[in-house]
Design a protein around this motif. Structure first.
Motif, mmCIF file in Angstrom:
data_model
loop_
_atom_site.group_PDB
_atom_site.id
_atom_site.type_symbol
_atom_site.label_atom_id
_atom_site.label_comp_id
_atom_site.label_asym_id
_atom_site.label_seq_id
_atom_site.Cartn_x
_atom_site.Cartn_y
_atom_site.Cartn_z
ATOM 1 N N ASP A 25 -0.660 -8.572 -4.593
ATOM 2 C CA ASP A 25 -0.767 -9.092 -3.228
ATOM 3 C C ASP A 25 -1.390 -10.486 -3.284
ATOM 4 O O ASP A 25 -2.595 -10.606 -3.475
ATOM 5 C CB ASP A 25 -1.643 -8.134 -2.397
ATOM 6 C CG ASP A 25 -1.432 -8.310 -0.895
ATOM 7 O OD1 ASP A 25 -0.806 -9.314 -0.497
ATOM 8 O OD2 ASP A 25 -1.896 -7.447 -0.131
ATOM 9 N N HIS A 81 -11.708 -8.522 -7.639
ATOM 10 C CA HIS A 81 -12.382 -7.217 -7.548
ATOM 11 C C HIS A 81 -12.881 -6.720 -8.898
ATOM 12 O O HIS A 81 -12.909 -5.513 -9.142
ATOM 13 C CB HIS A 81 -11.464 -6.135 -6.935
ATOM 14 C CG HIS A 81 -11.097 -6.411 -5.512
ATOM 15 N ND1 HIS A 81 -12.016 -6.418 -4.492
ATOM 16 C CD2 HIS A 81 -9.903 -6.701 -4.933
ATOM 17 C CE1 HIS A 81 -11.402 -6.699 -3.354
ATOM 18 N NE2 HIS A 81 -10.129 -6.885 -3.592
ATOM 19 N N LEU A 125 -1.104 4.250 -1.764
ATOM 20 C CA LEU A 125 -2.421 4.204 -1.128
ATOM 21 C C LEU A 125 -2.299 4.593 0.341
ATOM 22 O O LEU A 125 -3.290 4.841 1.015
ATOM 23 C CB LEU A 125 -3.023 2.796 -1.233
ATOM 24 C CG LEU A 125 -3.380 2.337 -2.640
ATOM 25 C CD1 LEU A 125 -3.604 0.823 -2.684
ATOM 26 C CD2 LEU A 125 -4.614 3.068 -3.142
ATOM 27 N N HIS A 158 0.829 -1.212 0.000
ATOM 28 C CA HIS A 158 0.000 0.000 0.000
ATOM 29 C C HIS A 158 0.862 1.260 0.000
ATOM 30 O O HIS A 158 0.519 2.242 -0.665
ATOM 31 C CB HIS A 158 -0.944 0.002 1.200
ATOM 32 C CG HIS A 158 -2.108 -0.931 1.039
ATOM 33 N ND1 HIS A 158 -3.036 -1.152 2.017
ATOM 34 C CD2 HIS A 158 -2.483 -1.700 -0.017
ATOM 35 C CE1 HIS A 158 -3.937 -2.012 1.573
ATOM 36 N NE2 HIS A 158 -3.614 -2.367 0.356
ATOM 37 N N TYR A 197 -4.874 -8.036 -6.855
ATOM 38 C CA TYR A 197 -5.093 -8.519 -5.490
ATOM 39 C C TYR A 197 -5.390 -10.009 -5.508
ATOM 40 O O TYR A 197 -5.578 -10.616 -6.555
ATOM 41 C CB TYR A 197 -6.261 -7.762 -4.852
ATOM 42 C CG TYR A 197 -6.009 -6.283 -4.730
ATOM 43 C CD1 TYR A 197 -5.229 -5.797 -3.687
ATOM 44 C CD2 TYR A 197 -6.526 -5.393 -5.657
ATOM 45 C CE1 TYR A 197 -4.983 -4.441 -3.572
ATOM 46 C CE2 TYR A 197 -6.288 -4.031 -5.549
ATOM 47 C CZ TYR A 197 -5.514 -3.561 -4.499
ATOM 48 O OH TYR A 197 -5.257 -2.226 -4.388
ATOM 49 N N GLN A 198 -5.493 -10.569 -4.303
ATOM 50 C CA GLN A 198 -5.819 -11.991 -4.193
ATOM 51 C C GLN A 198 -7.199 -12.260 -4.781
ATOM 52 O O GLN A 198 -7.410 -13.244 -5.482
ATOM 53 C CB GLN A 198 -5.778 -12.386 -2.716
ATOM 54 C CG GLN A 198 -6.061 -13.849 -2.486
ATOM 55 C CD GLN A 198 -5.708 -14.277 -1.086
ATOM 56 O OE1 GLN A 198 -5.366 -13.472 -0.231
ATOM 57 N NE2 GLN A 198 -5.800 -15.560 -0.847
ATOM 58 N N PHE A 199 -8.122 -11.373 -4.460
ATOM 59 C CA PHE A 199 -9.461 -11.469 -5.046
ATOM 60 C C PHE A 199 -9.512 -10.500 -6.222
ATOM 61 O O PHE A 199 -8.969 -9.396 -6.133
ATOM 62 C CB PHE A 199 -10.517 -11.146 -3.991
ATOM 63 C CG PHE A 199 -11.914 -11.235 -4.521
ATOM 64 C CD1 PHE A 199 -12.473 -12.467 -4.850
ATOM 65 C CD2 PHE A 199 -12.662 -10.087 -4.731
ATOM 66 C CE1 PHE A 199 -13.757 -12.552 -5.368
ATOM 67 C CE2 PHE A 199 -13.956 -10.175 -5.247
ATOM 68 C CZ PHE A 199 -14.500 -11.401 -5.561
HETATM 69 P P1 ADP Z 1 -6.700 -10.019 1.129
HETATM 70 O O1 ADP Z 1 -5.459 -10.164 0.301
HETATM 71 O O2 ADP Z 1 -6.410 -9.669 2.579
HETATM 72 O O3 ADP Z 1 -7.721 -11.099 0.949
HETATM 73 P P2 ADP Z 1 -7.817 -8.220 -0.820
HETATM 74 O O4 ADP Z 1 -7.025 -8.931 -1.839
HETATM 75 O O5 ADP Z 1 -9.295 -8.225 -0.909
HETATM 76 O O6 ADP Z 1 -7.432 -8.677 0.647
HETATM 77 O O7 ADP Z 1 -7.344 -6.693 -0.767
HETATM 78 C C1 ADP Z 1 -6.046 -6.397 -0.374
HETATM 79 C C2 ADP Z 1 -6.021 -4.950 0.084
HETATM 80 O O8 ADP Z 1 -6.251 -4.081 -1.014
HETATM 81 C C3 ADP Z 1 -7.068 -4.630 1.119
HETATM 82 O O9 ADP Z 1 -6.445 -3.966 2.196
HETATM 83 C C4 ADP Z 1 -8.067 -3.728 0.436
HETATM 84 O O10 ADP Z 1 -8.498 -2.692 1.292
HETATM 85 C C5 ADP Z 1 -7.271 -3.140 -0.705
HETATM 86 N N1 ADP Z 1 -8.086 -2.968 -1.898
HETATM 87 C C6 ADP Z 1 -8.947 -3.840 -2.406
HETATM 88 N N2 ADP Z 1 -9.495 -3.387 -3.534
HETATM 89 C C7 ADP Z 1 -8.972 -2.166 -3.759
HETATM 90 C C8 ADP Z 1 -9.120 -1.208 -4.780
HETATM 91 N N3 ADP Z 1 -9.941 -1.374 -5.819
HETATM 92 N N4 ADP Z 1 -8.399 -0.076 -4.717
HETATM 93 C C9 ADP Z 1 -7.574 0.121 -3.692
HETATM 94 N N5 ADP Z 1 -7.377 -0.767 -2.689
HETATM 95 C C10 ADP Z 1 -8.065 -1.897 -2.714
#
Ligand code: ADP
Ligand code: ADP
Length: 229
Positions: A169, A96, A57, A52, A92-94
């Motif tokens: 991530d 989105h 961020l 982040h 990200y892991q998910f």
């Molecule tokens: P984890 O890896 O813990 O399962 P996520 O992959 O859902 O979590 O998200 C990782 C981080 O990125 C979280 O802290 C979330 O707040 C942030 N995040 C998720 N989507 C967005 C986005 N579209 N823009 C900015 N930050 C995001």
């Protein structure tokens, strides 16, 4: 060519309270163009915090963050947002992805936020989807795609503005091993082809070993790990 540099970066959550937690303690790191760096550390070690901060961020409590050769701490939120949109892609892991939009629309949206017209953004989206092996899947919605395909759409979206730095991530953390491998291969190829850089947090030692360098977070500091064989 420097893409990202963290210089003695510290981050303390809830300072001065009973819950005070120093997650980063003078962490330093530099990533050059063309490099893929794996970030390995146990859960809770501060990987997301580091990503982040690198992704603008969040701001460090101490130390400096350089994107290219520009020091970012002193920049306004507006300048940081502009730099993030043009220079950085996130996976990200998910995934989105927005469920009500097609794959191509999901990839087009960040380009439209950067001022491209809808038709130009969609044309580029189709080309980006082809790069991640999803030609002809542009009009499918996320729910109609497999986990690996969804994550490749998320990768195409992250690359939509041709970022110099890809931050990921646990990008394959939700996928079965074969699919994780396939998504990772695509990620390696597109990062290499574009001569951008990537910083990828992963728990997977086999995938980490295929990157150029492995770094670890230990007690808030970054250490270079010896190469896994
Ligand atoms: P984890 O890896 O813990 O399962 P996520 O992959 O859902 O979590 O998200 C990782 C981080 O990125 C979280 O802290 C979330 O707040 C942030 N995040 C998720 N989507 C967005 C986005 N579209 N823009 C900015 N930050 C995001
Ligand atoms: P990782 O991604 O390696 O699991 P995180 O950076 O998400 O690590 O978290 C590191 C530590 O900081 C964890 O103990 C977590 O609970 C804590 N933490 C993360 N975000 C916050 C926050 N916004 N406020 C307070 N503590 C936080």
């Amino acid at each position: 060519d420097q893409v990202l540099k963290l210089e003695n970066v510290s981050r303390i959550y809830a300072p001065g309270t009973a819950r005070e937690l120093q997650v980063l303690d003078q962490a330093s790191l530099s990533v050059n163009a063309g490099e893929m760096v794996a970030l390995m550390a146990p859960s809770g070690a501060g990987k997301s915090t580091l990503l982040h901060i690198a992704g603008l961020l969040d701001r460090p409590d101490d130390g400096e963050v350089w994107l290219g050769w520009v020091a970012m701490n002193g920049r306004s939120e507006r300048q940081r947002t502009a730099a993030r949109r043009s220079e950085i892609g996130f996976v990200y892991q998910f995934h989105h992805l927005l469920p009500e939009f097609t794959a191509a629309e999901n990839v087009a949206l960040p380009q439209m936020a950067e001022g491209r017209s809808r038709s130009e953004a969609l044309t580029r989206a189709e080309a980006l989807l082809a790069e991640v092996g999803l030609a002809a899947r542009g009009d499918h919605r996320p729910a109609q795609m497999s986990g690996g395909e969804q994550q490749r759409v998320a990768l195409a979206r992250a690359l939509a503005n041709r970022p110099s730095l890809l931050l990921a991530d646990e990008p394959t953390g939700n996928l079965d091993p074969a699919t994780a491998d396939q998504v990772f291969e695509v990620m390696m190829r597109v990062v290499r082809d574009s001569d951008s850089a990537a910083l990828i947090a992963t728990h997977n030692p086999e995938l980490a070993a295929r990157m150029d360098r492995i770094i670890r977070l230990d007690q808030g500091r970054i250490t270079e790990a010896p190469r896994l064989v």
